[in-house]
Design a protein around this motif. Structure first.
Motif, PDB file in Angstrom:
ATOM      1  N   ARG A 152       2.038  24.185 -12.135  1.00 33.25           N
ATOM      2  CA  ARG A 152       3.322  24.216 -11.447  1.00 33.25           C
ATOM      3  C   ARG A 152       3.318  23.182 -10.323  1.00 33.25           C
ATOM      4  O   ARG A 152       2.433  23.196  -9.469  1.00 33.25           O
ATOM      5  N   GLY A 153       4.303  22.288 -10.357  1.00 34.66           N
ATOM      6  CA  GLY A 153       4.450  21.289  -9.308  1.00 34.66           C
ATOM      7  C   GLY A 153       5.806  21.434  -8.648  1.00 34.66           C
ATOM      8  O   GLY A 153       6.643  22.226  -9.078  1.00 34.66           O
ATOM      9  N   ARG A 154       6.020  20.646  -7.602  1.00 33.67           N
ATOM     10  CA  ARG A 154       7.302  20.775  -6.893  1.00 33.67           C
ATOM     11  C   ARG A 154       7.649  19.478  -6.177  1.00 33.67           C
ATOM     12  O   ARG A 154       6.789  18.634  -5.888  1.00 33.67           O
ATOM     13  N   PHE A 155       8.931  19.326  -5.891  1.00 34.57           N
ATOM     14  CA  PHE A 155       9.416  18.301  -4.979  1.00 34.57           C
ATOM     15  C   PHE A 155      10.170  19.052  -3.903  1.00 34.57           C
ATOM     16  O   PHE A 155      10.994  19.923  -4.201  1.00 34.57           O
ATOM     17  N   ALA A 156       9.879  18.750  -2.632  1.00 29.94           N
ATOM     18  CA  ALA A 156      10.418  19.560  -1.540  1.00 29.94           C
ATOM     19  C   ALA A 156      11.014  18.672  -0.455  1.00 29.94           C
ATOM     20  O   ALA A 156      10.400  18.466   0.600  1.00 29.94           O
ATOM     21  N   PRO A 157      12.209  18.147  -0.677  1.00 29.52           N
ATOM     22  CA  PRO A 157      12.827  17.257   0.307  1.00 29.52           C
ATOM     23  C   PRO A 157      13.438  18.023   1.477  1.00 29.52           C
ATOM     24  O   PRO A 157      13.798  19.194   1.362  1.00 29.52           O
ATOM     25  N   SER A 158      13.552  17.328   2.609  1.00 30.85           N
ATOM     26  CA  SER A 158      14.253  17.877   3.766  1.00 30.85           C
ATOM     27  C   SER A 158      15.658  17.290   3.801  1.00 30.85           C
ATOM     28  O   SER A 158      15.809  16.072   3.728  1.00 30.85           O
ATOM     29  N   PRO A 159      16.682  18.117   3.914  1.00 27.84           N
ATOM     30  CA  PRO A 159      18.069  17.630   3.886  1.00 27.84           C
ATOM     31  C   PRO A 159      18.525  17.080   5.233  1.00 27.84           C
ATOM     32  O   PRO A 159      19.473  17.579   5.848  1.00 27.84           O
ATOM     33  N   THR A 160      17.837  16.043   5.696  1.00 26.45           N
ATOM     34  CA  THR A 160      18.183  15.417   6.976  1.00 26.45           C
ATOM     35  C   THR A 160      18.824  14.053   6.778  1.00 26.45           C
ATOM     36  O   THR A 160      19.051  13.332   7.749  1.00 26.45           O
ATOM     37  N   GLY A 161      19.093  13.687   5.546  1.00 22.68           N
ATOM     38  CA  GLY A 161      19.704  12.405   5.219  1.00 22.68           C
ATOM     39  C   GLY A 161      19.729  12.244   3.713  1.00 22.68           C
ATOM     40  O   GLY A 161      19.240  13.106   2.978  1.00 22.68           O
ATOM     41  N   GLU A 162      20.293  11.137   3.245  1.00 22.88           N
ATOM     42  CA  GLU A 162      20.349  10.887   1.813  1.00 22.88           C
ATOM     43  C   GLU A 162      19.007  10.364   1.309  1.00 22.88           C
ATOM     44  O   GLU A 162      18.258   9.712   2.029  1.00 22.88           O
ATOM     45  N   LEU A 163      18.690  10.646   0.058  1.00 29.49           N
ATOM     46  CA  LEU A 163      17.441  10.187  -0.535  1.00 29.49           C
ATOM     47  C   LEU A 163      17.449   8.672  -0.670  1.00 29.49           C
ATOM     48  O   LEU A 163      18.449   8.078  -1.084  1.00 29.49           O
ATOM     49  N   HIS A 164      16.304   8.041  -0.359  1.00 30.77           N
ATOM     50  CA  HIS A 164      16.173   6.608  -0.566  1.00 30.77           C
ATOM     51  C   HIS A 164      15.143   6.333  -1.654  1.00 30.77           C
ATOM     52  O   HIS A 164      14.568   7.264  -2.251  1.00 30.77           O
ATOM     53  N   ILE A 165      14.880   5.072  -1.928  1.00 27.32           N
ATOM     54  CA  ILE A 165      14.005   4.696  -3.036  1.00 27.32           C
ATOM     55  C   ILE A 165      12.591   5.243  -2.843  1.00 27.32           C
ATOM     56  O   ILE A 165      11.908   5.579  -3.802  1.00 27.32           O
ATOM     57  N   GLY A 166      12.154   5.383  -1.581  1.00 30.88           N
ATOM     58  CA  GLY A 166      10.834   5.959  -1.327  1.00 30.88           C
ATOM     59  C   GLY A 166      10.766   7.426  -1.694  1.00 30.88           C
ATOM     60  O   GLY A 166       9.781   7.900  -2.281  1.00 30.88           O
TER      61      GLY A 166
END
Length: 329
Positions: free
Chosen positions: A3-17
């Motif tokens: 099981r893996g995950r991606f866990a972004p913080s919603p403090t801005g729009e996603l960029h290429i990084g």
């Protein structure tokens, strides 16, 4: 099942990084026939915005990514937004406190600034905490609590913590280097180190693939896994993406966001081609499908150093003067 995950913080729009890390995490699980989880790390409510959550989901789906569990896909380990998981962090704090692993810290920013000249620890911008409040008596704690609400610090164990990172290799860290660290801020906000460990443990995450900038956090998190009696996942820290000037990407630069690229006419397959190229899976930036990229996925090929957008990849992404824009920010 892995099981893996991606866990972004919603403090801005996603960029290429951000996309680079998300795609590699997705590829790792899909190539292993594992489960992929999307978790929203909105623990800092003051900086998180709901519109960025929706934009994140839209951007990831535009790239072709899907997830088996997430804020919009029901699963057995929900909820999948940290603001809805606060009780779990409280339970973890209670467990740590019961075992004597926490203590209140009344240090002000001014006091901590005075130790800024001390040797740096695990983080380049953070001096080692010297333990000012570590051995306060109950009476001293009560006296200080009259004037200031304390943060909570975790007592790091003595000795060395070692682990093998799937990209960076063998890591050995003397825990005294970083000192005791905060698990709940004085304003009541739970610290990243605690929340990410609780979430990954409770969600049964077996593989943590994330940016290399979080590698120094790993020994602290392993110490928390051990203190909470939770299994430790496998770690893989992939390189951060730099702009054409060699500077770190920032969400405030809209030209590097996925939405801006999409609006400029860049196709999802072109972005995937750049990601495959930067990751070492492809020799050029030619457009590629997720299926073909999955067949080429191999962590051993991923660079151990930051990767930089060159003229070829910047041209594909319709980027111009990215470095100058960053500095003007």
């Amino acid at each position: 099942m892995r099981r893996g995950r991606f866990a972004p913080s919603p403090t801005g729009e996603l960029h290429i990084g951000n996309a680079f890390t998300a795609v590699l995490s997705w590829l790792q699980m899909r190539s292993a026939f594992g489960a992929f989880v999307l978790r929203i790390e909105d623990i800092d409510g003051a900086r998180s915005k709901s519109e960025y959550v929706q934009q994140t989901l839209a951007d990831l789906r535009w790239l072709g990514l899907d997830w088996d569990e997430g804020p919009d896909v029901e699963g057995p380990y929900g909820p999948y937004c940290q603001q809805e998981r606060l009780s779990l962090y409280e339970e973890a704090l209670s467990q740590l406190e019961a075992h004597g692993r926490l203590y209140p810290c009344f240090c002000s920013r001014a006091q901590l600034a005075q130790v800024a000249s001390a040797p740096h620890g695990l983080f380049a911008d953070e001096p080692r905490y010297p333990g000012i409040c570590r051995d306060l008596t109950p009476a001293q704690q009560a006296e200080l609590a009259v004037h200031k609400h304390p943060a909570l610090r975790f007592r790091v164990p003595e000795g060395e913590i070692s682990f093998v990172d799937a990209v960076a290799g063998v890591q050995r860290v003397d825990m005294a280097m970083g000192g005791d660290f905060i698990v709940r801020r004085a304003d009541g906000v739970f610290a990243y180190q605690l929340s990410v460990v609780v979430d990954d443990a409770e969600m049964g995450v077996t593989d943590v693939l994330r940016g290399m900038d979080l590698l120094p956090s790993t020994p602290r998190q392993i110490a928390l896994y051990n203190a909470l009696g939770k299994p430790i996942p496998m770690f893989a820290h992939v390189p951060i993406v730099l702009d054409v000037m060699g500077q770190r990407l920032a969400k405030r630069n809209r030209s590097i966001t996925l939405r801006a690229m999409r609006e400029a006419g860049v196709a999802a397959e072109e972005i995937l081609g750049v990601i495959g190229y930067l990751a070492g899976f492809c020799d050029t930036c030619q457009p590629i499908s997720l299926d073909n990229l999955t067949d080429r996925f191999e962590l051993a090929k991923v660079p151990k150093h930051p990767v930089r957008l060159d003229a070829m990849s910047a041209r594909v992404l319709h980027l111009r003067d990215v470095g100058a824009n960053e500095e003007a920010g």
